[in-house]
Design a protein around this motif. Structure first.
Motif, PDB file in Angstrom:
ATOM      1  N   LEU A 292       0.848  -1.186  -0.158  1.00 34.02           N
ATOM      2  CA  LEU A 292       0.033  -0.048   0.137  1.00 34.02           C
ATOM      3  C   LEU A 292       1.031   1.208   0.026  1.00 34.02           C
ATOM      4  O   LEU A 292       0.478   2.301  -0.534  1.00 34.02           O
ATOM      5  CB  LEU A 292      -0.808   0.105   1.214  1.00 34.02           C
ATOM      6  N   HIS A 293       2.037   1.152   0.530  1.00 40.21           N
ATOM      7  CA  HIS A 293       2.983   2.247   0.573  1.00 40.21           C
ATOM      8  C   HIS A 293       3.596   2.720  -0.592  1.00 40.21           C
ATOM      9  O   HIS A 293       4.023   3.823  -0.996  1.00 40.21           O
ATOM     10  CB  HIS A 293       3.977   2.230   1.597  1.00 40.21           C
ATOM     11  N   HIS A 294       3.347   1.914  -1.819  1.00 38.04           N
ATOM     12  CA  HIS A 294       3.684   2.298  -3.007  1.00 38.04           C
ATOM     13  C   HIS A 294       2.627   3.140  -3.901  1.00 38.04           C
ATOM     14  O   HIS A 294       2.806   3.539  -5.109  1.00 38.04           O
ATOM     15  CB  HIS A 294       4.303   1.121  -3.811  1.00 38.04           C
ATOM     16  N   MET A 295       1.422   2.773  -3.532  1.00 38.87           N
ATOM     17  CA  MET A 295       0.156   2.974  -4.330  1.00 38.87           C
ATOM     18  C   MET A 295      -0.167   4.569  -4.218  1.00 38.87           C
ATOM     19  O   MET A 295      -0.278   4.923  -3.223  1.00 38.87           O
ATOM     20  CB  MET A 295      -1.036   2.069  -4.139  1.00 38.87           C
ATOM     21  N   GLN A 296      -0.595   4.986  -5.241  1.00 41.10           N
ATOM     22  CA  GLN A 296      -1.085   6.711  -5.187  1.00 41.10           C
ATOM     23  C   GLN A 296      -2.654   6.640  -5.454  1.00 41.10           C
ATOM     24  O   GLN A 296      -3.317   7.613  -4.873  1.00 41.10           O
ATOM     25  CB  GLN A 296      -0.589   7.440  -6.282  1.00 41.10           C
ATOM     26  N   MET A 297      -3.136   5.582  -6.000  1.00 42.07           N
ATOM     27  CA  MET A 297      -4.547   5.719  -6.354  1.00 42.07           C
ATOM     28  C   MET A 297      -5.157   4.526  -6.304  1.00 42.07           C
ATOM     29  O   MET A 297      -4.573   3.275  -6.451  1.00 42.07           O
ATOM     30  CB  MET A 297      -4.734   6.601  -7.784  1.00 42.07           C
ATOM     31  N   VAL A 298      -6.594   4.392  -6.028  1.00 40.00           N
ATOM     32  CA  VAL A 298      -7.225   3.092  -5.924  1.00 40.00           C
ATOM     33  C   VAL A 298      -8.428   3.538  -6.731  1.00 40.00           C
ATOM     34  O   VAL A 298      -9.220   4.660  -6.508  1.00 40.00           O
ATOM     35  CB  VAL A 298      -7.393   2.534  -4.627  1.00 40.00           C
ATOM     36  N   GLN A 299      -9.135   2.571  -7.505  1.00 42.66           N
ATOM     37  CA  GLN A 299     -10.467   2.786  -8.259  1.00 42.66           C
ATOM     38  C   GLN A 299     -11.270   1.485  -8.062  1.00 42.66           C
ATOM     39  O   GLN A 299     -10.634   0.580  -8.347  1.00 42.66           O
ATOM     40  CB  GLN A 299     -10.534   3.316  -9.648  1.00 42.66           C
ATOM     41  N   GLN A 300     -12.571   1.525  -7.955  1.00 46.22           N
ATOM     42  CA  GLN A 300     -13.362   0.480  -8.071  1.00 46.22           C
ATOM     43  C   GLN A 300     -14.505   0.404  -8.992  1.00 46.22           C
ATOM     44  O   GLN A 300     -15.123   1.377  -8.866  1.00 46.22           O
ATOM     45  CB  GLN A 300     -13.867   0.018  -6.782  1.00 46.22           C
ATOM     46  N   GLU A 301     -14.653  -0.542  -9.838  1.00 44.92           N
ATOM     47  CA  GLU A 301     -15.733  -0.529 -10.837  1.00 44.92           C
ATOM     48  C   GLU A 301     -15.927  -1.865 -11.437  1.00 44.92           C
ATOM     49  O   GLU A 301     -15.241  -2.696 -11.746  1.00 44.92           O
ATOM     50  CB  GLU A 301     -15.099   0.337 -12.053  1.00 44.92           C
ATOM     51  N   ASN A 302     -17.214  -2.223 -11.257  1.00 43.25           N
ATOM     52  CA  ASN A 302     -17.984  -3.362 -11.637  1.00 43.25           C
ATOM     53  C   ASN A 302     -17.199  -4.564 -10.868  1.00 43.25           C
ATOM     54  O   ASN A 302     -16.942  -5.476 -11.652  1.00 43.25           O
ATOM     55  CB  ASN A 302     -17.733  -3.451 -13.130  1.00 43.25           C
ATOM     56  N   GLY A 303     -16.908  -4.313  -9.521  1.00 43.28           N
ATOM     57  CA  GLY A 303     -16.492  -5.562  -8.815  1.00 43.28           C
ATOM     58  C   GLY A 303     -14.798  -5.533  -9.123  1.00 43.28           C
ATOM     59  O   GLY A 303     -14.148  -6.412  -8.382  1.00 43.28           O
ATOM     60  N   ARG A 304     -14.262  -4.775  -9.938  1.00 33.89           N
ATOM     61  CA  ARG A 304     -12.826  -4.835  -9.886  1.00 33.89           C
ATOM     62  C   ARG A 304     -11.977  -3.678  -9.346  1.00 33.89           C
ATOM     63  O   ARG A 304     -12.573  -2.241  -9.583  1.00 33.89           O
ATOM     64  CB  ARG A 304     -12.577  -4.911 -11.643  1.00 33.89           C
ATOM     65  N   VAL A 305     -11.008  -3.970  -8.591  1.00 34.67           N
ATOM     66  CA  VAL A 305     -10.379  -2.973  -7.886  1.00 34.67           C
ATOM     67  C   VAL A 305      -9.012  -2.738  -8.399  1.00 34.67           C
ATOM     68  O   VAL A 305      -7.956  -3.766  -8.885  1.00 34.67           O
ATOM     69  CB  VAL A 305     -10.060  -3.181  -6.574  1.00 34.67           C
ATOM     70  N   THR A 306      -8.516  -1.258  -8.920  1.00 34.02           N
ATOM     71  CA  THR A 306      -7.273  -1.238  -9.579  1.00 34.02           C
ATOM     72  C   THR A 306      -6.595  -0.108  -8.602  1.00 34.02           C
ATOM     73  O   THR A 306      -7.084   0.684  -8.321  1.00 34.02           O
ATOM     74  CB  THR A 306      -7.791  -0.604 -10.989  1.00 34.02           C
ATOM     75  N   PHE A 307      -5.401  -0.637  -8.115  1.00 32.10           N
ATOM     76  CA  PHE A 307      -4.453   0.125  -7.630  1.00 32.10           C
ATOM     77  C   PHE A 307      -3.514   0.646  -8.720  1.00 32.10           C
ATOM     78  O   PHE A 307      -2.730  -0.193  -9.441  1.00 32.10           O
ATOM     79  CB  PHE A 307      -3.672  -0.693  -6.480  1.00 32.10           C
ATOM     80  N   SER A 308      -3.040   2.161  -8.676  1.00 37.76           N
ATOM     81  CA  SER A 308      -2.154   2.546  -9.355  1.00 37.76           C
ATOM     82  C   SER A 308      -0.697   3.101  -8.728  1.00 37.76           C
ATOM     83  O   SER A 308      -0.617   3.524  -7.805  1.00 37.76           O
ATOM     84  CB  SER A 308      -2.759   3.818 -10.140  1.00 37.76           C
ATOM     85  N   TYR A 309       0.240   2.702  -9.346  1.00 36.65           N
ATOM     86  CA  TYR A 309       1.649   3.041  -8.837  1.00 36.65           C
ATOM     87  C   TYR A 309       2.495   3.623  -9.937  1.00 36.65           C
ATOM     88  O   TYR A 309       2.465   3.470 -10.956  1.00 36.65           O
ATOM     89  CB  TYR A 309       2.301   1.656  -8.460  1.00 36.65           C
ATOM     90  N   GLN A 310       3.014   4.850  -9.539  1.00 35.06           N
ATOM     91  CA  GLN A 310       3.741   5.777 -10.364  1.00 35.06           C
ATOM     92  C   GLN A 310       5.186   6.256  -9.603  1.00 35.06           C
ATOM     93  O   GLN A 310       5.045   6.505  -8.371  1.00 35.06           O
ATOM     94  CB  GLN A 310       3.338   6.989 -10.836  1.00 35.06           C
ATOM     95  N   GLU A 311       6.397   6.005 -10.391  1.00 35.59           N
ATOM     96  CA  GLU A 311       7.391   6.342  -9.607  1.00 35.59           C
ATOM     97  C   GLU A 311       8.698   6.310 -10.579  1.00 35.59           C
ATOM     98  O   GLU A 311       8.934   5.420 -11.352  1.00 35.59           O
ATOM     99  CB  GLU A 311       8.048   5.317  -8.686  1.00 35.59           C
TER     100      GLU A 311
END
Length: 284
Positions: A145-164
């Protein structure tokens, strides 16, 4: 004294075709002769892998191992794509038993004090590992979790976004717990409170400890997710640890009573033994 941090180039493919990952995509890419060729420079087998702060995501395959033998695939920013024969539960148990002070007991104690029922996080203040399902229930996938900047949930799918450092990746999950945003908020709050307790404990002993500024843009520092509970400001690390240690003693006494078939063992018996076994907290 300030820490100096060396930036780590992310050891994952930068090709646009590999910017999104999911359990299904991992399986397809590692079992396809077409795609695996482009991944070979990034893949290694490591059955001794230990969870660490460079872990981005852990996908669990214990029900259907990759190539019939790899029960976990870890994407690690330093070591790349790790194929491991250990499943997620084995990797987490090793972290709890060999890396954390008081193992899972302190984590559970804090969670109980905050009034959170489900256990989705292992907190270290600056670092937090988050499970997509309550980790006490079953094998599950994990996210750093300490690497992730964003999280989105749509239609039962969760997406974590990482940028560096110019790298950008999305990690997708479908087998997720209900009320994911609430569970995520509890996890972030749990990690934040533990971090503040660590800072308070250090400062009370004359150490000037601050949480790492490099986490300020990650989800673990996103105050929009905080649950402000009335008890969190009153929590004390020493007292919480004392309660955790006492629970170890209580469990030990209970198991001893069962082992020796002591039918009339009472909690008062434990309290007496506990007091007698305590090391005197004085040099006098």
């Amino acid at each position: 004294m300030q820490k100096e941090y060396t930036e780590i180039n992310v050891k994952l493919p930068s090709n646009e075709n590999f910017k999104t990952w999911s359990k299904e995509l991992v399986k397809a890419r590692l079992t396809s002769a077409v795609t695996i060729e482009g991944l070979i420079p990034f893949i290694q087998e490591n059955n001794l892998y230990q969870l660490n702060e460079n872990m981005l995501v852990l996908y669990d395959f214990h029900e259907n191992p990759i190539s019939g033998k790899y029960e976990s695939v870890i994407l690690d920013k330093k070591d790349g794509i790790i194929l491991c024969r250990k499943n997620s539960r084995q990797l987490i148990n090793h972290l709890l038993k060999h890396k954390l002070i008081l193992g899972a007991v302190l984590q559970k104690k804090l969670q109980k004090e905050l009034g959170f029922y489900y256990r989705h996080t292992i907190s270290l203040g600056e670092i937090a590992y988050f499970s997509l399902r309550a980790h006490s229930e079953k094998h599950t996938s994990w996210i750093g979790l300490h690497h992730m900047q964003m999280v989105q949930q749509e239609n039962g799918r969760v997406t974590f976004s990482y940028q560096e450092n110019g790298y950008s990746y999305n990690f997708e999950f479908e087998d997720c717990a209900p009320n994911m945003y609430k569970r995520l908020g509890e996890a972030i709050t749990h990690n934040h409170v533990l971090g503040q307790m660590l800072v308070g404990y250090a400062r009370s002993h004359g150490f000037h400890l601050n949480l790492c500024k490099c986490r300020k843009n990650s989800l673990v520092a996103n105050q929009e997710y905080f649950y402000l509970t009335k008890i969190q400001n009153a929590l004390n690390l020493t007292e919480l640890a004392e309660e955790a240690i006492e629970e170890f003693h209580r469990n030990y006494g209970r198991h001893c009573a069962d082992f020796f078939d002591i039918k009339d063992w009472q909690i008062n018996d434990h309290n007496l033994i506990y007091r007698l076994s305590r090391r005197i907290k004085s040099i006098l």
